[in-house]
Motif scaffolding. Sequence first.
Motif, short mmCIF file in Angstrom:
data_model
loop_
_atom_site.label_atom_id
_atom_site.label_comp_id
_atom_site.label_asym_id
_atom_site.label_seq_id
_atom_site.Cartn_x
_atom_site.Cartn_y
_atom_site.Cartn_z
N THR A 153 10.30 0.80 2.37
CA THR A 153 9.40 0.71 1.21
C THR A 153 9.61 1.89 0.29
OG1 THR A 153 7.73 -0.50 2.48
CG2 THR A 153 7.01 0.61 0.47
N LYS A 154 9.68 3.08 0.85
CA LYS A 154 9.90 4.27 0.05
C LYS A 154 11.28 4.24 -0.61
CE LYS A 154 6.62 7.39 2.27
NZ LYS A 154 5.95 7.76 1.00
N GLY A 169 2.41 9.19 -6.11
CA GLY A 169 2.84 10.54 -5.82
C GLY A 169 4.09 10.94 -6.56
N LEU A 170 5.01 9.97 -6.70
CA LEU A 170 6.29 10.26 -7.34
C LEU A 170 6.16 10.44 -8.83
CD1 LEU A 170 9.35 10.52 -6.84
CD2 LEU A 170 9.53 8.06 -7.20
N LEU A 171 5.32 9.63 -9.45
CA LEU A 171 5.18 9.67 -10.90
C LEU A 171 3.93 10.42 -11.35
CD1 LEU A 171 6.23 6.02 -11.78
CD2 LEU A 171 7.65 8.06 -11.62
N GLY A 172 3.51 11.37 -10.53
CA GLY A 172 2.40 12.23 -10.92
C GLY A 172 2.76 13.01 -12.17
N ILE A 214 21.28 14.45 -9.78
CA ILE A 214 20.09 15.30 -9.83
C ILE A 214 18.83 14.44 -9.83
CG2 ILE A 214 18.77 16.89 -11.29
CD1 ILE A 214 21.42 18.16 -12.08
N LEU A 215 18.84 13.36 -10.61
CA LEU A 215 17.70 12.46 -10.63
C LEU A 215 17.51 11.82 -9.26
CD1 LEU A 215 15.50 11.03 -12.34
CD2 LEU A 215 17.16 9.21 -12.74
N GLY A 216 18.60 11.39 -8.64
CA GLY A 216 18.52 10.81 -7.31
C GLY A 216 17.96 11.79 -6.30
N LEU A 217 18.29 13.07 -6.46
CA LEU A 217 17.78 14.10 -5.56
C LEU A 217 16.28 14.28 -5.74
CD1 LEU A 217 18.20 16.41 -3.55
CD2 LEU A 217 18.79 17.88 -5.49
N VAL A 218 15.84 14.36 -6.98
CA VAL A 218 14.40 14.53 -7.25
C VAL A 218 13.61 13.34 -6.72
CG1 VAL A 218 12.67 14.69 -9.09
CG2 VAL A 218 14.79 16.00 -9.26
N VAL A 219 14.13 12.14 -6.96
CA VAL A 219 13.41 10.94 -6.54
C VAL A 219 13.52 10.71 -5.04
CG1 VAL A 219 13.33 8.43 -6.76
CG2 VAL A 219 13.66 9.84 -8.79
N GLY A 220 14.75 10.80 -4.51
CA GLY A 220 14.97 10.52 -3.09
C GLY A 220 14.19 11.43 -2.17
N THR A 221 14.18 12.73 -2.48
CA THR A 221 13.41 13.66 -1.67
C THR A 221 11.92 13.57 -2.00
OG1 THR A 221 13.78 15.45 -3.27
CG2 THR A 221 15.32 15.27 -1.43
N GLY A 222 11.61 13.24 -3.24
CA GLY A 222 10.21 13.21 -3.67
C GLY A 222 9.38 12.11 -3.03
N THR A 234 0.83 -1.21 0.00
CA THR A 234 0.00 0.00 0.00
C THR A 234 0.86 1.25 0.00
OG1 THR A 234 -1.75 -1.16 1.20
CG2 THR A 234 -1.80 1.25 1.21
N VAL A 235 1.88 1.27 0.86
CA VAL A 235 2.80 2.41 0.91
C VAL A 235 3.52 2.56 -0.43
CG1 VAL A 235 4.84 3.37 2.03
CG2 VAL A 235 3.10 2.22 3.40
N ALA A 236 3.93 1.43 -0.99
CA ALA A 236 4.63 1.47 -2.28
C ALA A 236 3.74 2.05 -3.37
CB ALA A 236 5.10 0.06 -2.66
N ARG A 237 2.50 1.61 -3.40
CA ARG A 237 1.57 2.09 -4.44
C ARG A 237 1.32 3.59 -4.31
NH1 ARG A 237 -2.08 -1.05 -3.30
NH2 ARG A 237 -3.51 0.28 -2.13
N LEU A 238 1.10 4.06 -3.09
CA LEU A 238 0.87 5.48 -2.87
C LEU A 238 2.11 6.31 -3.20
CD1 LEU A 238 -1.13 5.32 0.49
CD2 LEU A 238 -2.03 5.80 -1.80
N THR A 239 3.28 5.75 -2.89
CA THR A 239 4.53 6.46 -3.17
C THR A 239 4.76 6.58 -4.67
OG1 THR A 239 5.49 5.63 -1.09
CG2 THR A 239 7.01 6.50 -2.74
N VAL A 240 4.53 5.50 -5.39
CA VAL A 240 4.70 5.53 -6.84
C VAL A 240 3.72 6.52 -7.46
CG1 VAL A 240 4.40 4.20 -8.97
CG2 VAL A 240 5.59 3.18 -7.02
#
Length: 238
Positions: free
Chosen positions: A97-98, A12-15, A62-70, A4-10
């Motif tokens: 999970t995140k 939000g991240l890939l909005g 930069i990608l790691g920053l966007v994803v890791g913080t996101g 559930t956490v994984a699904r919500l994170t994905v």
Amino acid sequence: MNPTVARLTVRGLLGRRRGLLLLVVPALLLAVSALAAAAHGDEQSLTVKILGELDLGTLVPILGLVVGTGVIATEIDDGSIVYLLAKPLPRWRIVTTKLVVAIGTTWAFAAVPTLFAGLLLYGTRDGLALGYTVAVLVAGAAYSALFLLLGVVTRHAVVAGLGYALVWEALVGNYVDGARTLSIQQWGRAVAQSVAGESAIGSAVPLGTAVPLLLIVTVASTVLASVKLAGLTLTADE
């Protein structure tokens, strides 16, 4: 790992907006590689410059920053994390999970394009494409963990992450010998060198130092983020 956490994170991240932003990195890398291959052919030095400096040295952090913080910072900033923290879930499971989502996303948007770019630029010769792909895999995991930690410990995670990636690694780490030992980019280069060979890729950090440091940063960042999140108290009004 909590589905559930994984699904919500994905989600939000890939909005819509963030998903388009993530596409910029592979699109830019592949576009530059295609133009370079068409203009200069299969030059080893050009391949090393694009995959080593542009990709591993700039785009991956930069990608790691966007994803890791996101995956977590935005939830903390807008207070929506309170609803997740109210669930009967161990905080370490939320963090791991995140982190899995962050690492998987970084690999998909960075490692896969790196392999394609390397093959486009230089084929399979000298192991360059494979070497840099493996480097992006290990460095991407470390970046994801480190920037996730920043997303938990500070509301200025993006600024702090940019300071590390662009000032410490890109500037200080490339020109100050002692600083290179504390650079995820240089640790990734050491791994790439072990795959492709010293004649193709240079590294300022030996593999025996790079691998333990990669593991330490990844594990320590995950543990610290879990501890910090366990002590985090939010209200729905924050």
